[in-house]
Each structure stands twice: as structure tokens, then as C-alpha cells.
Enzyme design. Structure first.
Site, PDB file in Angstrom:
ATOM      1  CE  LYS A 181      15.683  -7.371  13.870  1.00 62.27           C
ATOM      2  NZ  LYS A 181      15.769  -7.832  15.382  1.00 62.27           N
ATOM      3  CG  ASN A 220      15.609  -4.381  11.070  1.00 67.24           C
ATOM      4  OD1 ASN A 220      16.285  -4.614  10.031  1.00 67.24           O
ATOM      5  ND2 ASN A 220      16.170  -4.339  12.367  1.00 67.24           N
ATOM      6  CD  GLU A 250      14.505  -1.959  17.919  1.00 66.42           C
ATOM      7  OE1 GLU A 250      13.572  -2.164  17.264  1.00 66.42           O
ATOM      8  OE2 GLU A 250      15.678  -2.472  18.038  1.00 66.42           O
ATOM      9  N   GLY A 260      12.839  -9.822  19.564  1.00 70.72           N
ATOM     10  CA  GLY A 260      12.838 -11.297  19.141  1.00 70.72           C
ATOM     11  C   GLY A 260      12.323 -12.262  20.355  1.00 70.72           C
ATOM     12  CD  GLU A 281      19.052  -8.002  16.070  1.00 72.17           C
ATOM     13  OE1 GLU A 281      19.337  -7.651  14.736  1.00 72.17           O
ATOM     14  OE2 GLU A 281      18.190  -8.287  16.402  1.00 72.17           O
ATOM     15  CB  SER A 322       8.180  -8.826  20.997  1.00 70.42           C
ATOM     16  OG  SER A 322       9.049  -9.398  21.145  1.00 70.42           O
ATOM     17  CG  HIS A 354      19.082  -3.187  15.730  1.00 64.69           C
ATOM     18  ND1 HIS A 354      19.599  -4.479  16.368  1.00 64.69           N
ATOM     19  CD2 HIS A 354      17.922  -3.209  15.421  1.00 64.69           C
ATOM     20  CE1 HIS A 354      18.321  -4.973  16.356  1.00 64.69           C
ATOM     21  NE2 HIS A 354      17.204  -4.280  15.897  1.00 64.69           N
TER      22      HIS A 354
END
Ligand code: G3H
Length: 249
Positions: free
Chosen positions: A11, A9, A163, A169, A98, A208, A96
Site C-alpha cells: 500500500k 501489497n 477481499e 486491515g 481502497e 487480515s 482494490h
């Protein structure tokens, strides 16, 4: 044993020069290495068509990072699953964290998007995951169960990605025990909801993932692969993941 799937991904990253660099590294790798683990590249919308052309007739599949619930119409700025299918997209990441946090995407909306993707012959990769607070307070299983129940359509044909938000991240990976516990929990829920089909659904881990921890992650029981963010932009590291996945045959 089936090789684990690796989904990269990007992003909101990847101007043309960087995209071309990553793609040419992937193609050079595929020239030298046969029988690759299934690998999906999810660039931003702006690069999908361009990269799609390069990935055609290669072992790599194309994925997107979101889609709209409608097929077409007056939805300024949006992209439908049918449009993605039209340019060769096979997977779409949905829900996701985010997007759940920045756009307040609800489970119900993600469910509709997953249905739209399936109707366009695209496999949704539905993301779920708990916050640090939910993990620490011990509520995480309830949160995950609610996300699963709410985000997955009644007839689900896709993948689920676990996730944990605190691992995305951050460089902090969930421990193998933490991952194993949740993957089994998700499997139980999927089987309870979908029966035989729930046994086949691929469950991924993301957060990660790096060359130095992926081998242990791949070894997790019932895990079907990984969803990779940062490392998918670093060809030499990303290709190491593919090499490690090769051993899982
Ligand atoms: O979609 C990918 C995940 O958000 C993981 O990102 P990361 O590998 O940079 O932690």
C-alpha cells in the site's frame, strides 16, 4: 499440489530504509530456503525500480498497485502498464477496494485497466469484495457477481482476489466457511464465463491474513493463494507465511 501464491501489497508504505530492510530479509530467507512458494512484492511506485533491481534473478516477482488504461500520453501523474513492464513488473493489483472507494473506480474502468495490463504482458490481480452492510443484508453474492462480470475483460488472463472490505486491515478475518463459500462461488462464475480457462484462474483471499490463520486459509478448496497487506511490511511475519506455504506441496 501447487504451492499457494503470496502477494504482498505494501500500500502507501515503504520509505527507502524500510524497503531495504524488508528486501534484505526476503533475500536472506531465499538464500537459506529453496523451492519457495511463488511470492510477489508490490511496493509503492517510488520503490519499484529500486526494489526491482534487488529482486532480479531471485525467486521473488515484482508487482505494482495500479496502472493507467492508456499506454502513454498526456495523463499527468499516472503510470502506464507499459512503463511497469519496462522495469520488470509482472503483476498489477487492480480494483482494490481502497481505490474503488477513494477514487470511485468503476468496474468498467478496472476492466479497461486489466486489458491494458494484459496488453503489456502484466498479470492483473483484480480485487472484488463486499461491504459489511452488503454481507449482513445477504446481497454479497449479487455484488460479487456484478464486480466479476464488470471488472474482468472478455479474454481474461490474470488472478482474482476476494477481499471482503470488512476484513481489510481490521483484524477480522472471514471465517473459513465464508471464504470457502465465496471462493467456490467465484470459481463457478469464472467457469461459466471462461470455460476451461476459468478453471485455471487463481483465486486469492485477502483480509487480515496472518501467520496464525493462513494455514487454514490455504486449506480452502480452490484457493490459489493470499493477498496480504499489513503483514507484508513485517518481514518475520511475512516470512512465516512463506514457510507455511512451503508445506503445501
Ligand atoms: O491488499 C491487501 C488487503 O487489503 C489486505 O490488507 P490486510 O492484510 O492489511 O488486511
Amino acid at each position: 499440489m501447487v504451492k499457494p501464491i503470496i502477494i504482498g501489497n505494501w500500500k502507501m508504505n515503504g520509505l527507502t530504509q524500510e524497503a531495504d530492510h524488508i528486501v534484505s530479509s526476503l533475500l536472506a530467507y531465499a538464500e537459506k530456503n529453496k523451492d519457495l512458494a511463488p511470492t510477489v512484492i508490490c511496493p509503492p511506485f517510488t520503490q519499484l525500480y529500486h526494489i526491482g533491481k534487488h529482486l532480479k534473478n531471485t525467486p521473488f516477482e515484482l508487482g505494482a498497485q495500479d496502472c493507467h488504461v492508456a499506454e502513454k500520453g498526456a495523463y499527468t501523474g499516472n503510470i502506464s502498464a507499459a512503463m511497469l513492464n519496462d522495469i520488470g513488473v509482472k503483476y498489477v493489483i487492480l480494483g482494490h477496494s481502497e481505490r474503488r472507494s477513494e477514487y470511485k473506480e468503476s468496474n468498467a474502468l478496472i476492466n479497461q485497466k486489466a486489458t491494458a495490463a494484459q496488453n503489456a504482458n502484466i498479470l492483473p490481480v483484480v480485487c472484488i469484495g463486499e461491504t459489511k452492510e452488503e454481507r449482513e443484508s445477504g446481497q454479497y453474492k449479487e455484488v460479487l457477481a456484478e464486480q466479476l462480470k464488470g471488472s474482468l475483460p472478455e479474454h481474461f488472463v490474470g488472478l482474482v482476489a476476494y477481499e471482503p472490505i470488512w476484513a481489510i486491515g481490521t483484524g477480522v478475518t472471514a471465517t473459513n466457511e465464508e471464504i470457502a463459500e465465496v471462493i467456490l462461488f467465484i470459481r463457478e462464475k469464472l467457469v461459466a464465463q471462461y470455460g476451461e480457462n476459468g478453471k485455471k484462474t487463481l483465486i486469492l483471499y485477502g483480509g487480515s491474513v496472518k501467520p496464525n490463520n493462513v494455514k487454514d486459509i490455504f486449506a480452502t478448496s480452490e484457493l490459489g493463494g493470499v493477498l496480504v497487506g499489513g503483514v507484508s511490511l513485517i518481514p518475520e511475519d511475512f516470512l512465516q507465511l512463506l514457510t507455511i506455504a512451503q508445506d503445501f506441496t
